[in-house]
Design a protein around this motif. Structure first.
Motif, PDB file in Angstrom:
ATOM      1  N   ARG A 237      24.490  -4.523  31.326  1.00 29.33           N
ATOM      2  CA  ARG A 237      24.605  -3.792  32.604  1.00 29.33           C
ATOM      3  C   ARG A 237      23.476  -3.691  33.313  1.00 29.33           C
TER       4      ARG A 237
ATOM      5  N   LYS B  62      32.393  -1.048  28.251  1.00 31.00           N
ATOM      6  CA  LYS B  62      32.306  -0.886  29.253  1.00 31.00           C
ATOM      7  C   LYS B  62      31.634  -2.158  29.950  1.00 31.00           C
ATOM      8  N   ASN B  63      30.695  -2.607  29.166  1.00 31.07           N
ATOM      9  CA  ASN B  63      30.126  -4.005  29.247  1.00 31.07           C
ATOM     10  C   ASN B  63      31.055  -5.042  29.577  1.00 31.07           C
TER      11      ASN B  63
ATOM     12  N   GLY C  27      23.942  -0.758  23.033  1.00 28.99           N
ATOM     13  CA  GLY C  27      25.357  -0.674  23.890  1.00 28.99           C
ATOM     14  C   GLY C  27      24.896  -1.542  25.279  1.00 28.99           C
ATOM     15  N   TYR C  28      23.784  -2.300  25.335  1.00 31.73           N
ATOM     16  CA  TYR C  28      23.541  -2.771  26.593  1.00 31.73           C
ATOM     17  C   TYR C  28      24.172  -3.991  26.877  1.00 31.73           C
TER      18      TYR C  28
ATOM     19  N   GLN D 212      29.945   2.009  25.709  1.00 30.84           N
ATOM     20  CA  GLN D 212      29.156   1.260  26.533  1.00 30.84           C
ATOM     21  C   GLN D 212      29.354  -0.155  26.118  1.00 30.84           C
TER      22      GLN D 212
ATOM     23  N   GLY E 104      20.069   3.937  33.981  1.00 32.60           N
ATOM     24  CA  GLY E 104      21.391   4.318  33.138  1.00 32.60           C
ATOM     25  C   GLY E 104      21.428   5.688  32.820  1.00 32.60           C
TER      26      GLY E 104
ATOM     27  N   GLU F  43      30.157   6.909  21.514  1.00 35.42           N
ATOM     28  CA  GLU F  43      29.384   6.848  22.672  1.00 35.42           C
ATOM     29  C   GLU F  43      28.902   5.493  22.885  1.00 35.42           C
ATOM     30  N   LYS F  44      28.178   4.941  21.921  1.00 33.47           N
ATOM     31  CA  LYS F  44      27.629   3.414  22.161  1.00 33.47           C
ATOM     32  C   LYS F  44      28.453   2.524  22.174  1.00 33.47           C
TER      33      LYS F  44
ATOM     34  N   GLN G 230      35.127   6.789  29.452  1.00 34.26           N
ATOM     35  CA  GLN G 230      33.971   7.734  29.568  1.00 34.26           C
ATOM     36  C   GLN G 230      34.501   9.096  28.856  1.00 34.26           C
TER      37      GLN G 230
ATOM     38  N   GLU H 286      23.923   7.482  30.289  1.00 33.93           N
ATOM     39  CA  GLU H 286      24.272   6.530  29.386  1.00 33.93           C
ATOM     40  C   GLU H 286      23.529   6.202  27.988  1.00 33.93           C
TER      41      GLU H 286
END
Length: 939
Positions: free
Chosen positions: A819, A159-160, A794-795, A156, A472, A152-153, A201, A475
């Motif tokens: 994000r 996705k960033n 995961g920012y 992110q 978020g 999951e991390k 996701q 997330e």
């Protein structure tokens, strides 16, 4: 992570691993030998020996890319490129990044394409066994460490990356629109390498495990080791660490599946970040190594590249629709494309651009090309080829490419012959086969509200735009301290990191210096591995020497200096440079005005004659001046909507103040550029371009005597003037932190710039502060900022910090893109890391810092570019080459107490500018919680 692609056409002047100049009798030979063997489990291994520097490149390439994914499960290949850096059974969580720092490596990295994923790093040669151990852990001892939270991390983070490179970038969605319309649904190339946010996701842990077990097997991989190493010892280590990794199922090759269009498709998109209309035309092409790939590559250059190219003549010079034209043929494993991209001037109707393209094609059909045109296109290929071999990593990539996609590193021989055999008739044939009257995909990307500029008959493209929310939700995740996993059985204890080998012998290359009678100083390093020379002449000037009412003058002067000379038209000068296989560029920045180039060593004298002509015999062509101004205006317009450009420009305003000369971009503003005349350029040229403020830097296969001889003309003709940089008064650093916000509505990311105006490179604390910053944010993936904001939360896709002083103070800057819905959390975490840093810097941190900065010296001189950088530092600060040794002493003598002092003084979170460029509607209000007062909205 960025994909690296070496086109086949770059390999023109090569014979079977014996590389040489191909069009001169006085050629300089260069040979590359390789050894290839295959393990019983199918792993193919290639060795290349290069003793020029005590370093080795290790590159592991897996024959899997996005083409091997399934619809609805896209982005997996690229996701794995991220996952494999996080943890493995024997290195532990973050172990690869931590080890890379300790051994002085270039930083473990990777890239993903449609057809392959690679993992690579260059390290001092005493760390080779460590790298072989680490690469084997990727392939045989990794997947058990991946759990739900890790997955999951990293989703992110990916996705960033998509937000940063696609969603938040001008024209970022173009490739998506092209491939989804060029290829039929379900085709392996009908989705992007990075995949879709929804698919990422939806990915489950089982999906990830199954993908890894199918593709990450020895019989689907190539390992290349290039550099200075003992091949017998390396072979022994490879057997030790890889032999027991089991062979996987047999991998069936993909069938060639070229795109087929039965109609021309036209699509448009209103781009939130574009300020210029862009048209792209894409025709179906051919796959790697297809016989037609060679003439297609040359056709694209002949049509678009240079002033005699019909597309350039019509679009740029005659119709003045755009500042440039780009056309290229790209080839992948099972298909290819031929693309034409034109980013027009503001407000230009793209229908006029398309009409211009059709006129250019008609001109080619009527006039054709000449043998001299063909020679012009081919002439620079040898230089580009050698440039691609200038590092051991470049050689590794090239050997792996041929091994995987041609089945043999030695395929280079056939590849070259096919390129050399291309004739004008071949060029004409592929034009008629693939371009003339053929269907294509046309995209029109225009600024919001300017749909009147799109191509007639275009339909709105289906582009998914992520909804911007304040927080978020859904997330968040928490990584457990320890992740229990079942260890993979092994025949020996792999948990023990291998020892270092014999310490590499590092020596500073010999540097020679010379001062011409006209005052220009010359710095050189001779290096004869490749028949190449890189050079520049750097003059004090640029923005600092400009009239504040005429900012952009130096940049415009640089722009027109390669647009012809007194006795050569622009086309004649361009051809003269091209026929030497050289590149000559003139640029202007904030502090320097620079003439730079690279060329084959045998053509150095002739190249320098052209540099002399460019520098001393300007053309002052009013027509070219007008075209240059149009081009700069387009650049300025584009910057006004690009979040990263906005952040850079606004940060300078905040650092220096609105009226300071350094608060401006060297491009100028729309108002100042409009006011600049040819007389302004002539005045800048007469007053400021003088040898007494010039330093020349030369690195490559040329000795001091030859360089001095090549400068006889410049020495006698270029007279010294009273040119001096003006003194610069700089504002004081902030006494307390202030938060500023620049609103870009609907931005998918917030761009962060934090910092203040620090010190010059000559300050006694400058390099010690750089040492302090290594663990904070200068150490790449090993830094705290990266480990916390990317790997831990995961920012962001990337974050870094550093000092950028020159002979005048420069800023300390922390930069990132996060994000949108974690803007406050990211900034607050950065503030917290800075505040805690002086008291939390450990003995282990100091050990890692010293190890990296001392051991990385083995890589400091590997490329010609690195050598030029050292020469430039010497000349700018009036230092000797001993500064490198002095810096090593600073590193050895560093203490934790000194790190704490430097951090408290130079990385104080309470005395900084905090700039956020993003979506104010959802993010502005929360930033007051940082405790630095109410944020100031800049626009």
């Amino acid at each position: 992570m960025k994909s690296i692609y070496i086109p086949a056409f770059l390999l023109l002047c090569v014979s079977f691993l014996f590389f040489h100049s191909c069009n001169q009798s006085d050629q300089t030979d260069f040979s590359v030998e390789y050894e290839k063997f295959t393990l019983d489990n199918g792993l193919e291994v290639i060795f290349h020996k290069d003793y020029s520097d005590p370093v080795v490149a290790v590159a592991l390439t897996i024959h899997v890319g996005s083409a091997r994914e399934l619809p609805g499960r896209t982005g997996f290949a690229h996701l794995f490129e991220h996952l494999l850096f996080l943890e493995s059974e024997n290195l532990g969580r973050g172990g690869l990044d931590e080890m890379s720092a300790r051994i002085g490596g270039s930083g473990a990295n990777g890239s993903t394409s449609r057809d392959r994923t690679n993992y690579f790093q260059t390290v001092p040669n005493d760390a080779l066994e460590k790298m072989i151990w680490a690469e084997s852990d990727k392939m045989g001892f990794f997947i058990n460490t991946v759990n739900e939270m890790v997955l999951e991390k990293e989703k992110q983070v990916v996705k960033n990356e998509k937000r940063q490179g696609v969603d938040n970038a001008p024209y970022g969605h173009t490739n998506y629109v092209v491939v989804t319309n060029l290829y039929p649904e379900g085709h392996p190339y009908s989705w992007e390498v990075i995949g879709s946010l929804d698919d990422l996701q939806a990915a489950t842990l089982d999906d990830v495990v199954n993908f890894y077990n199918k593709w990450y097997v020895p019989n689907n991989a190539t390992l290349v080791i290039a550099g200075d190493f003992d091949s017998d010892q390396a072979r022994e280590w490879i057997h030790k660490y890889f032999d027991e990794i089991p062979r996987g199922d047999e991998i069936e090759p993909l069938e060639v599946q070229p795109a087929v269009l039965d109609e021309t498709k036209k699509l448009y998109h209103e781009d939130n970040f574009a300020r210029l209309p862009e048209m792209r035309l894409t025709w179906p092409g051919v796959e790697n190594y297809h016989d037609d790939s060679y003439p297609l590559q040359i056709l694209a250059q002949l049509l678009s590249d240079g002033r005699t190219a019909p597309l350039y003549q019509v679009i740029v010079e005659e119709k003045e629709l755009a500042p440039g034209v780009g056309m290229f043929s790209s080839n992948s494993e099972i298909a290819g494309e031929v693309s034409l991209r034109i980013r027009a001037f503001p407000g230009t109707d793209l229908n006029e651009v398309l009409q211009g393209v059709e006129e250019a094609f008609a001109r080619y059909e009527e006039n054709g090309f000449t043998e001299r045109d063909l020679e012009r296109v081919k002439a620079g290929i040898e230089t580009r080829f050698y440039n691609g071999l200038s590092s051991v990593l470049g050689k590794s990539f090239q050997l792996a490419q041929y091994n995987i996609f041609a089945g043999d590193p030695g395929f280079v021989n056939q590849d070259i012959q096919k390129t050399l055999d291309v004739t004008l008739e071949d060029v004409q044939r592929v034009y008629e086969t693939y371009i003339k009257d053929k269907h294509y995909v046309a995209t029109s990307f225009v600024p919001r509200g300017e749909t009147g500029l799109v191509l007639a008959g275009s339909e709105r493209a289906e582009v998914v735009i992520e909804e911007i929310t304040e927080s978020g939700d859904g997330e968040d995740f928490t990584l457990p301290e320890d992740t229990p996993f079942e260890r993979t059985p092994t025949s020996f204890d792999r948990t023990q990191e291998p020892p270092f080998g014999p310490e590499p012998q590092i020596s500073v290359p010999d540097v020679w210096t010379h001062e011409l009678s006209n005052g220009m100083k010359v710095y050189g390093m001779e290096h004869n591995e490749l028949p190449l020379v890189q050079f520049n002449i750097r003059l004090d000037g640029g923005l600092l020497m400009e009239d504040q009412e005429k900012i952009g003058t130096a940049n415009l002067l640089a722009n027109i200096m390669t647009r012809g000379t007194e006795n050569r038209t622009p086309a004649e000068l361009e051809e003269a440079i091209a026929l030497l296989g050289a590149n000559i560029n003139v640029s202007s920045g904030r502090q320097y005005f620079t003439i730079s180039g690279n060329t084959l060593a045998r053509n150095f004298d002739e190249t320098m004659k052209l540099v002399e002509e460019i520098l001393l015999e300007p053309r002052w062509d009013e027509r070219e001046f007008d075209l240059a101004k149009q081009s700069v205006r387009s650049q300025i317009a584009q910057q006004q909507s690009n979040p990263n450009s906005i952040a850079a420009n606004q940060f300078n305003k905040l650092l220096y103040g609105d009226d300071h000369i350094l608060s401006y971009s060297s491009l100028g503003t729309e108002e100042t550029v409009a006011s600049i005349t040819m007389d302004d350029l002539k005045a800048y040229y007469e007053n400021n371009l003088s040898p007494n403020v010039a330093n020349m830097h030369v690195a490559g296969a040329v000795n001091q005597r030859a360089v001095n001889r090549s400068l006889d003309g410049l020495n006698s003709r270029w007279e010294s003037k009273e040119a001096r940089l003006p003194s610069v008064t700089l504002p004081a650093s902030p006494e307390e932190s202030v938060v500023y916000f620049y609103d870009v509505p609907n931005a998918s990311q917030s761009v962060l710039r934090l910092g203040y105006l620090a010190m010059p490179e000559t300050h006694e604390d400058y390099y010690p502060a750089t040492v302090m910053n290594y663990i904070l944010g200068g150490g790449g993936f090993a830094s705290r900022l990266t480990q916390e904001l990317r790997e831990g939360r995961g920012y962001t896709y990337g974050i870094g910090s550093g000092f950028s002083g020159t002979t005048i103070p420069g800023p300390f800057t922390i930069s990132s893109g996060v994000r949108t819905n974690v803007t406050f959390e990211a900034v607050d975490l950065i503030r917290e890391i800075l505040a805690d840093y002086p008291d939390t810097f450990t003995d282990r941190d100091l050990e890692n810092t010293q190890s990296f900065l001392l051991k990385s010296g083995a890589r400091a001189f590997e490329t010609l570019g690195a050598k030029l950088g050292i020469l430039q530092t010497m000349s700018a600060n009036n230092w000797s080459a001993d500064y490198i040794i002095e810096r090593q002493d600073i590193v050895r003598d560093m203490t934790r107490e000194e790190i704490a002092r430097l951090a408290a003084e130079y990385a104080n979170p309470n005395k900084m500018i905090y700039l956020v460029v993003g979506d104010a509607r959802t993010q502005l209000s929360r930033l007051e919680e940082l405790g630095f007062g109410e944020p100031i909205l800049l626009n």
